[in-house]
Design a protein around this motif. Structure first.
Motif, PDB file in Angstrom:
ATOM      1  N   ARG A  44       0.814  -1.227   0.000  1.00 13.27           N
ATOM      2  CA  ARG A  44       0.000   0.000   0.000  1.00 13.27           C
ATOM      3  C   ARG A  44       0.839   1.265   0.000  1.00 13.27           C
ATOM      4  N   THR A  47       5.070   5.996  -1.053  1.00 14.26           N
ATOM      5  CA  THR A  47       5.499   7.368  -1.311  1.00 14.26           C
ATOM      6  C   THR A  47       6.221   7.910  -0.083  1.00 14.26           C
ATOM      7  N   ARG A 102       8.562  13.739  -4.316  1.00 18.08           N
ATOM      8  CA  ARG A 102       8.152  12.518  -3.626  1.00 18.08           C
ATOM      9  C   ARG A 102       9.030  11.400  -4.160  1.00 18.08           C
ATOM     10  N   THR A 189      -6.903  -2.272  -5.419  1.00 17.82           N
ATOM     11  CA  THR A 189      -5.651  -1.880  -6.078  1.00 17.82           C
ATOM     12  C   THR A 189      -5.270  -2.940  -7.101  1.00 17.82           C
ATOM     13  N   TYR A 208      -4.056  11.940  -9.596  1.00 17.78           N
ATOM     14  CA  TYR A 208      -5.350  11.771  -8.912  1.00 17.78           C
ATOM     15  C   TYR A 208      -6.442  12.172  -9.905  1.00 17.78           C
ATOM     16  N   VAL A 217      -6.690   6.605  -8.719  1.00 25.65           N
ATOM     17  CA  VAL A 217      -5.333   7.129  -8.555  1.00 25.65           C
ATOM     18  C   VAL A 217      -4.420   6.251  -9.404  1.00 25.65           C
ATOM     19  N   LEU A 219      -0.535   5.513  -9.921  1.00 25.79           N
ATOM     20  CA  LEU A 219       0.692   5.764  -9.171  1.00 25.79           C
ATOM     21  C   LEU A 219       1.796   4.871  -9.717  1.00 25.79           C
ATOM     22  N   ARG A 226       0.453   1.305 -10.277  1.00 23.96           N
ATOM     23  CA  ARG A 226      -0.577   0.834  -9.340  1.00 23.96           C
ATOM     24  C   ARG A 226      -1.807   1.692  -9.545  1.00 23.96           C
ATOM     25  N   LEU A 228      -5.616   2.555  -8.209  1.00 20.00           N
ATOM     26  CA  LEU A 228      -6.509   2.435  -7.056  1.00 20.00           C
ATOM     27  C   LEU A 228      -7.890   2.943  -7.444  1.00 20.00           C
ATOM     28  N   TYR A 268      -9.068  -3.949  -0.012  1.00 21.32           N
ATOM     29  CA  TYR A 268      -8.911  -3.754   1.444  1.00 21.32           C
ATOM     30  C   TYR A 268      -9.888  -2.748   2.025  1.00 21.32           C
ATOM     31  N   PRO A 295      -5.470   5.983   2.161  1.00 24.77           N
ATOM     32  CA  PRO A 295      -4.123   6.170   1.599  1.00 24.77           C
ATOM     33  C   PRO A 295      -3.979   7.383   0.675  1.00 24.77           C
ATOM     34  N   LEU A 296      -5.027   8.180   0.500  1.00 25.39           N
ATOM     35  CA  LEU A 296      -4.996   9.234  -0.520  1.00 25.39           C
ATOM     36  C   LEU A 296      -4.139  10.415  -0.062  1.00 25.39           C
ATOM     37  N   GLY A 297      -3.006  10.551  -0.698  1.00 25.78           N
ATOM     38  CA  GLY A 297      -2.040  11.577  -0.302  1.00 25.78           C
ATOM     39  C   GLY A 297      -0.771  10.941   0.234  1.00 25.78           C
ATOM     40  N   GLY A 298      -0.842   9.660   0.579  1.00 27.94           N
ATOM     41  CA  GLY A 298       0.361   8.965   1.041  1.00 27.94           C
ATOM     42  C   GLY A 298       0.827   9.430   2.414  1.00 27.94           C
TER      43      GLY A 298
HETATM   44  O1  LIG Z   1      -1.748   9.187  -2.752  1.00 31.01           O
HETATM   45  C1  LIG Z   1      -0.866   8.313  -2.714  1.00 31.01           C
HETATM   46  O2  LIG Z   1       0.337   8.597  -2.715  1.00 31.01           O
HETATM   47  C2  LIG Z   1      -1.213   6.834  -2.611  1.00 31.01           C
HETATM   48  C3  LIG Z   1      -2.494   6.458  -3.283  1.00 31.01           C
HETATM   49  C4  LIG Z   1      -2.514   4.992  -3.631  1.00 31.01           C
HETATM   50  C5  LIG Z   1      -2.389   4.600  -4.950  1.00 31.01           C
HETATM   51  C6  LIG Z   1      -2.387   3.255  -5.290  1.00 31.01           C
HETATM   52  C7  LIG Z   1      -2.551   2.302  -4.315  1.00 31.01           C
HETATM   53  C8  LIG Z   1      -2.711   2.693  -2.999  1.00 31.01           C
HETATM   54  O3  LIG Z   1      -2.905   1.745  -2.060  1.00 31.01           O
HETATM   55  C9  LIG Z   1      -2.697   4.041  -2.662  1.00 31.01           C
END
Ligand SMILES: O=C(O)CCc1cccc(O)c1
Length: 400
Positions: A44, A47, A102, A189, A208, A217, A219, A226, A228, A268, A295-298
């Motif tokens: 997951r 970043t 990042r 994902t 995004y 998303v 990534l 990846r 999402l 998940y 997880p949005l934004g890491g």
């Molecule tokens: O915003 C992020 O840096 C992470 C977003 C993300 C993208 C793909 C899979 C995941 O679990 C989170």
């Protein structure tokens, strides 16, 4: 036999390894215990934001981490309905950090790197296949019972850092409430080595894409893309993990139904939760054991690394400089719990709402925000400093 150490760190994810290795570097004996046979391969978090890179530089591992990762100086917001696109370039905040990008790198690479370094350090040890059975503390220290493949072991430490993840056994032993909520929808994902950047014009490494029907998303990590997407509540696991669903997601992205091979398909649950206490006595919670967010934004892994940074600085004052423990441990809780609630929780909830792009008065909040970010340099700078987690660390330092 009882194994004696100054600090016992439980959990060899990025938070636990950062804490244990920093302590060892300070000259404080630290033992790291991990239940699994290797560092957990959580796909997951991938970043590293600029302040975490500064921390890795201080630990002397940034070059190695960079060699295993991919720099993403630019991230992008798109809107599927309008086709609008805004790029944010971290070079604009290059005066606020020596690392204005990042770093996209799977977290287990950091965990393996630091746990190996720790085990080679005269003040450190990394022990795997160690499952916590019980924990008891008194005024002088903490005793932890552990199951290893061959025996039941006992450890005695001045302090324990519990970085044992979302389902933390230690948090449960301490009977600390994990307050918050779980989103009704799950996240799906998918990962692929298909070069989707050759089909979607102008993609950055981090994108995004807002949409009221299905946001996503995109990534990039070194070897894979990846993707999402949200998974509707009424869709079962079989449907969500099926080829038909995968084909629909990629057809929506690429505009045709070419065959795409995926390497992972993971579903998940997503939580927004904060522990009621970040410590009890001599046992301190850090990372996912203390807080969870979408997880949005890491922010999840990074905020955990920032917990580790904060608590290890305080343990140095206590264990090496003879400072009084209680006020410093209380300050850790005040600083990190406040930042978790006021910044990490609220910002990740906003990040999800922004992607959902619910329309009011014709325009979504995301569209309004993108217009502001595109045209107002001060708003853009403020936004980038927040998303890079620089603001939260400045705010943390101001909490006395
Ligand atoms: O915003 C992020 O840096 C992470 C977003 C993300 C993208 C793909 C899979 C995941 O679990 C989170």
């Amino acid at each position: 036999m009882i194994v004696r150490t100054r600090v016992l760190v439980v959990g060899a994810g990025p938070v636990g390894v950062t804490a244990a290795y920093r302590l060892a570097q300070m000259g404080i004996d630290a033992i790291l215990l991990e239940a699994n046979a290797d560092c957990p391969e959580d796909m997951r978090a991938s970043t590293f934001h600029p302040p975490s890179l500064e921390m890795m530089a201080e630990l002397g591992v940034l070059d190695e981490l960079e060699a295993a990762g991919l720099r993403a100086p630019v991230y992008q917001y798109r809107n599927r309905r309008t086709g609008n696109r805004v790029e944010l370039d971290l070079a604009e905040i290059g005066d606020a950090t020596p690392y204005p990008y990042r770093l996209q790198c799977e977290q287990f690479k950091l965990s393996r790197l630091l746990s190996t370094r720790l085990d080679a350090h005269p003040h450190g040890r990394s022990l795997f296949q160690r499952r916590i059975l019980g924990i008891a503390q008194d005024t002088a220290g903490v005793t932890v019972s552990v199951e290893s493949p061959l025996a039941i072991e006992q450890y005695r430490a001045d302090y324990v850092i519990a970085a044992d993840g979302a389902n933390s056994t230690i948090r449960k032993w301490l009977d600390i409430e994990f307050e918050g909520f779980t989103y009704p929808e799950r996240f799906l994902t998918l990962s692929t080595d298909y070069p989707i950047e050759t089909h979607i014009e102008g993609l950055a490494h981090v994108n995004y894409v807002a949409d009221s029907a299905e946001w996503c998303v995109l990534l990039r990590v070194p070897s894979l893309w990846r993707i999402l997407v949200p998974a509707r509540e009424d869709e079962d696991d079989e449907t969500l993990l099926s080829d038909a669903k995968k084909n629909r997601v990629f057809a929506g992205l690429l505009g045709d139904d070419r065959p795409i091979t995926t390497y992972h398909r993971t579903l998940y649950r997503v939580h927004q939760r904060v522990a009621h206490d970040f410590r009890k006595g001599r046992v301190i919670l850090a990372g996912d054991a203390a807080h969870l967010n979408n997880p949005l934004g890491g922010f999840g892994m990074n905020s955990g690394i920032h917990d580790a940074w904060n608590i290890t600085a305080k343990l140095r004052e206590i264990l090496l400089e003879g400072a009084e423990a209680e006020p410093l441990l209380d300050l850790y809780e005040r600083q990190r719990r406040t930042i978790t609630r006021q910044f990490v929780q609220s910002q990740t909830i906003k990040n999800k709402e922004m992607l959902e792009a619910e329309q009011r008065d014709g325009k979504s909040e995301q569209e309004r925000k993108l217009e502001r970010l595109a045209t107002d340099a001060d708003a853009r700078r403020d936004y980038m400093l927040r998303q890079a987690m620089i603001t939260s660390l400045r705010e943390e330092a101001a909490i006395a």
